[in-house]
Design a protein around this motif. Structure first.
Motif, mmCIF file in Angstrom:
data_model
loop_
_atom_site.group_PDB
_atom_site.id
_atom_site.type_symbol
_atom_site.label_atom_id
_atom_site.label_comp_id
_atom_site.label_asym_id
_atom_site.label_seq_id
_atom_site.Cartn_x
_atom_site.Cartn_y
_atom_site.Cartn_z
ATOM 1 N N PHE A 272 -56.601 -7.778 -12.327
ATOM 2 C CA PHE A 272 -55.410 -7.587 -13.153
ATOM 3 C C PHE A 272 -54.131 -7.748 -12.338
ATOM 4 O O PHE A 272 -53.132 -8.263 -12.827
ATOM 5 C CB PHE A 272 -55.453 -6.210 -13.817
ATOM 6 C CG PHE A 272 -54.353 -5.985 -14.808
ATOM 7 C CD1 PHE A 272 -54.306 -6.698 -15.991
ATOM 8 C CD2 PHE A 272 -53.354 -5.065 -14.546
ATOM 9 C CE1 PHE A 272 -53.278 -6.499 -16.902
ATOM 10 C CE2 PHE A 272 -52.320 -4.864 -15.443
ATOM 11 C CZ PHE A 272 -52.287 -5.582 -16.628
ATOM 12 N N TYR A 273 -54.160 -7.326 -11.087
ATOM 13 C CA TYR A 273 -53.004 -7.444 -10.197
ATOM 14 C C TYR A 273 -52.497 -8.889 -10.161
ATOM 15 O O TYR A 273 -51.295 -9.137 -10.217
ATOM 16 C CB TYR A 273 -53.383 -6.976 -8.792
ATOM 17 C CG TYR A 273 -52.267 -7.114 -7.777
ATOM 18 C CD1 TYR A 273 -51.351 -6.081 -7.593
ATOM 19 C CD2 TYR A 273 -52.124 -8.262 -7.014
ATOM 20 C CE1 TYR A 273 -50.316 -6.200 -6.677
ATOM 21 C CE2 TYR A 273 -51.095 -8.391 -6.097
ATOM 22 C CZ TYR A 273 -50.200 -7.365 -5.936
ATOM 23 O OH TYR A 273 -49.180 -7.492 -5.037
ATOM 24 N N PHE A 274 -53.402 -9.841 -10.068
ATOM 25 C CA PHE A 274 -53.035 -11.243 -9.900
ATOM 26 C C PHE A 274 -52.522 -11.891 -11.185
ATOM 27 O O PHE A 274 -51.931 -12.956 -11.140
ATOM 28 C CB PHE A 274 -54.217 -12.030 -9.331
ATOM 29 C CG PHE A 274 -54.612 -11.544 -7.963
ATOM 30 C CD1 PHE A 274 -53.904 -11.933 -6.850
ATOM 31 C CD2 PHE A 274 -55.664 -10.658 -7.802
ATOM 32 C CE1 PHE A 274 -54.234 -11.464 -5.582
ATOM 33 C CE2 PHE A 274 -56.012 -10.190 -6.545
ATOM 34 C CZ PHE A 274 -55.296 -10.593 -5.435
ATOM 35 N N SER A 275 -52.725 -11.260 -12.290
ATOM 36 C CA SER A 275 -52.250 -11.831 -13.557
ATOM 37 C C SER A 275 -50.807 -11.451 -13.862
ATOM 38 O O SER A 275 -50.240 -11.918 -14.844
ATOM 39 C CB SER A 275 -53.161 -11.400 -14.707
ATOM 40 O OG SER A 275 -53.089 -10.006 -14.905
ATOM 41 N N ASN A 276 -50.176 -10.635 -13.026
ATOM 42 C CA ASN A 276 -48.825 -10.135 -13.279
ATOM 43 C C ASN A 276 -47.732 -10.744 -12.410
ATOM 44 O O ASN A 276 -46.605 -10.277 -12.425
ATOM 45 C CB ASN A 276 -48.793 -8.615 -13.103
ATOM 46 C CG ASN A 276 -49.435 -7.911 -14.259
ATOM 47 O OD1 ASN A 276 -49.206 -8.259 -15.406
ATOM 48 N ND2 ASN A 276 -50.255 -6.930 -13.952
ATOM 49 N N PHE A 277 -48.023 -11.783 -11.669
ATOM 50 C CA PHE A 277 -47.037 -12.351 -10.752
ATOM 51 C C PHE A 277 -45.805 -12.916 -11.448
ATOM 52 O O PHE A 277 -44.745 -13.011 -10.853
ATOM 53 C CB PHE A 277 -47.657 -13.433 -9.875
ATOM 54 C CG PHE A 277 -48.559 -12.916 -8.793
ATOM 55 C CD1 PHE A 277 -48.421 -11.642 -8.273
ATOM 56 C CD2 PHE A 277 -49.552 -13.720 -8.265
ATOM 57 C CE1 PHE A 277 -49.245 -11.169 -7.265
ATOM 58 C CE2 PHE A 277 -50.377 -13.275 -7.253
ATOM 59 C CZ PHE A 277 -50.218 -11.987 -6.764
ATOM 60 N N SER A 278 -45.935 -13.289 -12.687
ATOM 61 C CA SER A 278 -44.809 -13.928 -13.379
ATOM 62 C C SER A 278 -43.613 -12.990 -13.565
ATOM 63 O O SER A 278 -42.498 -13.456 -13.795
ATOM 64 C CB SER A 278 -45.256 -14.464 -14.742
ATOM 65 O OG SER A 278 -45.677 -13.389 -15.569
ATOM 66 N N ILE A 279 -43.814 -11.698 -13.417
ATOM 67 C CA ILE A 279 -42.699 -10.765 -13.630
ATOM 68 C C ILE A 279 -41.921 -10.453 -12.351
ATOM 69 O O ILE A 279 -40.901 -9.785 -12.397
ATOM 70 C CB ILE A 279 -43.186 -9.441 -14.272
ATOM 71 C CG1 ILE A 279 -44.124 -8.685 -13.332
ATOM 72 C CG2 ILE A 279 -43.857 -9.715 -15.610
ATOM 73 C CD1 ILE A 279 -44.449 -7.277 -13.781
#
Length: 166
Positions: free
Chosen positions: A52-59
């Motif tokens: 899940f950590y890696f799916s939030n980079f866009s923010i």
């Protein structure tokens, strides 16, 4: 030699570093870097980030303190087939992906042929940009074969292995 870009760094999220993203960006700016890649360890590494950590980079902002930030992953090569521990749909979202052999995820050396085969197969993955610390003496490789394959696939090879300096 003046280093302009650091393509392999970790924050405390990886479990064995001590700084935040902002602290890393500030230190990079203070050191005169133009760009910094934050490449946290992928999930198979004990006590690190989950998927899940890696799916939030866009923010996360892509620039801090005047330097460009890239966000990615240091994948764990899991076997001689070059399988890694994040799925393709997440790898497509990464600015940068490093694939490395780590003792806690690869479990044992497979000898020069097996270790080399693991790297060669990982290089076939179009989302892997760099092979991390292939000079780790615990996992010997055929360097000539590795370099030729890196040239053919356009994969960079990391040549500094600070993980063994202590």
């Amino acid at each position: 030699m003046k280093i302009k870009v650091d393509t392999h760094s970790h924050t405390f999220a990886s479990g064995h570093a001590y700084s935040t993203i902002r602290e890393m960006a500030r230190a990079g700016a203070d050191a005169g870097l133009l760009a910094l890649a934050i490449t946290e360890h992928a999930p198979t590494m004990p006590e690190t980030c989950g998927r899940f950590y890696f799916s939030n980079f866009s923010i996360i902002p892509r620039e801090m303190y005047g330097i460009k930030l890239m966000f990615g992953v240091e994948l764990n090569i899991l076997d001689e087939e070059g399988n890694v521990d994040l799925p393709e749909h997440l790898l497509k979202q990464m600015d940068i992906a490093i694939a490395s052999i780590h003792g806690s995820c690869f479990w044992k050396s497979r000898g020069i042929e097996g270790n080399t085969r693991a790297y060669l197969n990982a290089m076939k993955n179009p989302y892997i940009h760099i092979i991390g610390h292939p000079d780790d003496g615990r996992f010997p490789v055929d360097y000539e074969t590795l370099v030729k394959a890196a040239k053919e696939t356009g994969t960079l090879l990391e040549v500094n292995n600070s993980s063994l300096s202590s």
